[in-house]
Each structure stands twice: as structure tokens, then as C-alpha cells.
Design a protein around this motif. Structure first.
Motif, PDB file in Angstrom:
ATOM      1  N   GLU A  90       0.881  -1.165   0.000  1.00 57.31           N
ATOM      2  CA  GLU A  90       0.000   0.000   0.000  1.00 57.31           C
ATOM      3  C   GLU A  90       0.917   1.213   0.000  1.00 57.31           C
ATOM      4  O   GLU A  90       1.713   1.393   0.922  1.00 57.31           O
ATOM      5  N   ILE A  91       0.811   2.010  -1.040  1.00 54.21           N
ATOM      6  CA  ILE A  91       1.750   3.108  -1.250  1.00 54.21           C
ATOM      7  C   ILE A  91       1.049   4.441  -1.052  1.00 54.21           C
ATOM      8  O   ILE A  91      -0.007   4.688  -1.633  1.00 54.21           O
ATOM      9  N   ARG A  92       1.676   5.286  -0.235  1.00 53.63           N
ATOM     10  CA  ARG A  92       1.138   6.622   0.028  1.00 53.63           C
ATOM     11  C   ARG A  92       2.134   7.724  -0.315  1.00 53.63           C
ATOM     12  O   ARG A  92       1.846   8.886  -0.139  1.00 53.63           O
ATOM     13  N   GLU A  93       3.320   7.328  -0.786  1.00 46.44           N
ATOM     14  CA  GLU A  93       4.348   8.299  -1.147  1.00 46.44           C
ATOM     15  C   GLU A  93       4.767   8.088  -2.599  1.00 46.44           C
ATOM     16  O   GLU A  93       5.046   6.963  -3.006  1.00 46.44           O
ATOM     17  N   LYS A  94       4.814   9.169  -3.349  1.00 47.15           N
ATOM     18  CA  LYS A  94       5.142   9.117  -4.771  1.00 47.15           C
ATOM     19  C   LYS A  94       6.507   8.464  -5.023  1.00 47.15           C
ATOM     20  O   LYS A  94       6.669   7.700  -5.981  1.00 47.15           O
TER      21      LYS A  94
ATOM     22  N   LYS B 129       7.892   6.053  -3.627  1.00 44.99           N
ATOM     23  CA  LYS B 129       7.819   4.582  -3.564  1.00 44.99           C
ATOM     24  C   LYS B 129       7.392   4.000  -4.913  1.00 44.99           C
ATOM     25  O   LYS B 129       7.679   2.851  -5.206  1.00 44.99           O
ATOM     26  N   ILE B 130       6.710   4.812  -5.721  1.00 45.73           N
ATOM     27  CA  ILE B 130       6.339   4.378  -7.072  1.00 45.73           C
ATOM     28  C   ILE B 130       7.460   4.722  -8.044  1.00 45.73           C
ATOM     29  O   ILE B 130       7.847   3.905  -8.873  1.00 45.73           O
ATOM     30  N   LEU B 131       8.009   5.922  -7.919  1.00 41.26           N
ATOM     31  CA  LEU B 131       9.056   6.362  -8.837  1.00 41.26           C
ATOM     32  C   LEU B 131      10.327   5.539  -8.695  1.00 41.26           C
ATOM     33  O   LEU B 131      11.130   5.480  -9.620  1.00 41.26           O
ATOM     34  N   GLY B 132      10.504   4.861  -7.574  1.00 42.34           N
ATOM     35  CA  GLY B 132      11.663   3.991  -7.371  1.00 42.34           C
ATOM     36  C   GLY B 132      11.430   2.592  -7.908  1.00 42.34           C
ATOM     37  O   GLY B 132      11.984   1.626  -7.401  1.00 42.34           O
TER      38      GLY B 132
ATOM     39  N   ILE C 271       3.289   5.219 -14.674  1.00 43.77           N
ATOM     40  CA  ILE C 271       4.033   6.271 -15.380  1.00 43.77           C
ATOM     41  C   ILE C 271       3.723   6.211 -16.877  1.00 43.77           C
ATOM     42  O   ILE C 271       3.452   7.234 -17.505  1.00 43.77           O
ATOM     43  N   VAL C 272       3.727   5.014 -17.447  1.00 41.69           N
ATOM     44  CA  VAL C 272       3.467   4.854 -18.882  1.00 41.69           C
ATOM     45  C   VAL C 272       2.087   5.399 -19.245  1.00 41.69           C
ATOM     46  O   VAL C 272       1.916   6.020 -20.299  1.00 41.69           O
ATOM     47  N   THR C 273       1.098   5.194 -18.398  1.00 35.07           N
ATOM     48  CA  THR C 273      -0.262   5.670 -18.679  1.00 35.07           C
ATOM     49  C   THR C 273      -0.438   7.159 -18.407  1.00 35.07           C
ATOM     50  O   THR C 273      -1.466   7.726 -18.751  1.00 35.07           O
ATOM     51  N   GLY C 274       0.558   7.781 -17.783  1.00 38.29           N
ATOM     52  CA  GLY C 274       0.455   9.210 -17.479  1.00 38.29           C
ATOM     53  C   GLY C 274      -0.343   9.517 -16.221  1.00 38.29           C
ATOM     54  O   GLY C 274      -0.559  10.676 -15.894  1.00 38.29           O
ATOM     55  N   ILE C 275      -0.765   8.487 -15.505  1.00 39.33           N
ATOM     56  CA  ILE C 275      -1.472   8.720 -14.239  1.00 39.33           C
ATOM     57  C   ILE C 275      -0.524   9.393 -13.259  1.00 39.33           C
ATOM     58  O   ILE C 275      -0.905  10.291 -12.516  1.00 39.33           O
ATOM     59  N   LEU C 276       0.715   8.972 -13.283  1.00 43.18           N
ATOM     60  CA  LEU C 276       1.760   9.578 -12.462  1.00 43.18           C
ATOM     61  C   LEU C 276       2.887  10.022 -13.385  1.00 43.18           C
ATOM     62  O   LEU C 276       3.370   9.225 -14.188  1.00 43.18           O
ATOM     63  N   LEU C 277       3.271  11.273 -13.300  1.00 46.22           N
ATOM     64  CA  LEU C 277       4.351  11.799 -14.122  1.00 46.22           C
ATOM     65  C   LEU C 277       5.589  11.970 -13.268  1.00 46.22           C
ATOM     66  O   LEU C 277       5.503  12.426 -12.121  1.00 46.22           O
ATOM     67  N   ARG C 278       6.732  11.615 -13.813  1.00 50.13           N
ATOM     68  CA  ARG C 278       7.987  11.668 -13.058  1.00 50.13           C
ATOM     69  C   ARG C 278       8.306  13.064 -12.534  1.00 50.13           C
ATOM     70  O   ARG C 278       8.819  13.219 -11.434  1.00 50.13           O
ATOM     71  N   ASP C 279       8.038  14.085 -13.324  1.00 49.34           N
ATOM     72  CA  ASP C 279       8.414  15.448 -12.930  1.00 49.34           C
ATOM     73  C   ASP C 279       7.287  16.214 -12.243  1.00 49.34           C
ATOM     74  O   ASP C 279       7.391  17.409 -12.025  1.00 49.34           O
ATOM     75  N   ASP C 280       6.207  15.529 -11.885  1.00 52.15           N
ATOM     76  CA  ASP C 280       5.087  16.168 -11.194  1.00 52.15           C
ATOM     77  C   ASP C 280       5.508  16.507  -9.770  1.00 52.15           C
ATOM     78  O   ASP C 280       5.976  15.651  -9.029  1.00 52.15           O
ATOM     79  N   LYS C 281       5.364  17.761  -9.390  1.00 56.44           N
ATOM     80  CA  LYS C 281       5.800  18.216  -8.064  1.00 56.44           C
ATOM     81  C   LYS C 281       4.763  17.955  -6.972  1.00 56.44           C
ATOM     82  O   LYS C 281       5.051  18.088  -5.792  1.00 56.44           O
ATOM     83  N   ARG C 282       3.553  17.579  -7.369  1.00 54.60           N
ATOM     84  CA  ARG C 282       2.507  17.323  -6.378  1.00 54.60           C
ATOM     85  C   ARG C 282       2.789  16.048  -5.581  1.00 54.60           C
ATOM     86  O   ARG C 282       3.505  15.168  -6.043  1.00 54.60           O
ATOM     87  N   THR C 283       2.193  15.965  -4.405  1.00 52.54           N
ATOM     88  CA  THR C 283       2.284  14.741  -3.609  1.00 52.54           C
ATOM     89  C   THR C 283       1.389  13.672  -4.228  1.00 52.54           C
ATOM     90  O   THR C 283       0.498  13.986  -5.034  1.00 52.54           O
TER      91      THR C 283
END
Length: 184
Positions: free
Chosen positions: A61-65, A67-70, A86-98
């Protein structure tokens, strides 16, 4: 499951096929009458990302970005699921948001549950087929419509991102039904 019927010495590997071309004859098939890969993607009320691989008996269960980016840590058995975000764009590597803010904007948290009836490293296209199934679920839940060709390209990107370097025929073999002669 992808069964290779004929191949020219790994002619489906991405780098060698660009240089020399390639050809593969394969068939998409079920395993003992069942789908070889099962993937469930759903929204959850919690602002978290839950990942669960039933066949590997691993969950998180991940609550910190971070942990996904790693995702590219060698020991991370859930790396494919993380990289798919990341591939789907749900999470972007350079997104500064939590992660919390990203999921709020997305509308909910996410849960991805997988089960593979194919052995990891079996040579039957497991990562390509699993990648295609996970990406399909994530694209659908995020409202993105993709063609089969776009899905093939997304799987190839996913495998390159993970450093798997799989062949281009693996996702084609699992995404398109029946017997196929594939060449590049």
C-alpha cells in the motif's frame, strides 16, 4: 500465453530487429482452458495505491510518490505495476505534487491486483502480456481509449523503461488473437 512456433534467432528483440529486421510466427492461447493472466484495476476510497501480485504473494500500500518512482530497484517485484502508472500518465515523473494530491485530482485511489498462471521467466511472453493487461486496465479507468497498436507501443515502452528489453512480438502475440505471422 504466447507460443512461439518459429523464430529467427531472437529476431524479435527490439535493437536487433531495427538493424536486421525480424519475423515470428506465434499463437495466442489459453492455458488449461483459462486466461493465463488476470488483472483487476479499481478505484478505492483511500488516497493510496494498492498493488497486489497474487501469484508472487506480494502486496504493498503506497502513500508516497517516491515509492512508485523507485520502481527500477532490482528487488522490486511490483516494478511493472509501478512503471505502468508512469506509462499511462497517471503519475508523471516530474510532477511536483504529492501522491495524495495526484490521486485527489484523479478522483480516487487505485488498486491493481494481478495473477499470472505463467511462470516468470518462462519465455512465454509473461511480462509483455501482464504489461498489456495492466496498461489496458489503467487506460480504461483513467478514461483513455487506446487502439491495439497503441497498446503494443505502450507495452514496448513499459518493458524498455523496466530494462527488460523484451521482444516486440510478445505484446502482439498476447494482444492480437489467433495465429499471427509478424515481421519487421
Amino acid at each position: 500465453m504466447r507460443i512461439e512456433l518459429a523464430s529467427g534467432a531472437a529476431s524479435d528483440l527490439v535493437l536487433s530487429s531495427f538493424e536486421k529486421g525480424g519475423a515470428v510466427l506465434n499463437i495466442a492461447a489459453n492455458l488449461n482452458g483459462k486466461e493465463p493472466i488476470e488483472v483487476y484495476v479499481r478505484r478505492i476510497d483511500e488516497m493510496a495505491v494498492r498493488l497486489h501480485s497474487k501469484d508472487l504473494a506480494v502486496q504493498a500500500e503506497i502513500r508516497e510518490k517516491d515509492k512508485i518512482l523507485g520502481f527500477n530497484e532490482a528487488s522490486d517485484t511490483l516494478s511493472l505495476l509501478k512503471a505502468a502508472l508512469i506509462v499511462t500518465g497517471i503519475l508523471l515523473r516530474d510532477d511536483k505534487r504529492t501522491l495524495d494530491d495526484i490521486l485527489r485530482d484523479f478522483g480516487d485511489g487505485l488498486e491493481i491486483i494481478t495473477r499470472s498462471n505463467l511462470p516468470k521467466g518462462s519465455g512465454m511472453g509473461t511480462s509483455g502480456i501482464l504489461g498489456a493487461a495492466v496498461l489496458t486496465g489503467l487506460f480504461k479507468i483513467s478514461g483513455q481509449e487506446k487502439t491495439k497498436d497503441e497498446l503494443v507501443n505502450a507495452v514496448l515502452y513499459l518493458e524498455q523503461l523496466l530494462g527488460i528489453g523484451g521482444g516486440w512480438q510478445d505484446p502482439i502475440g498476447g494482444i492480437y488473437p489467433g495465429i499471427k505471422f509478424i515481421s519487421s
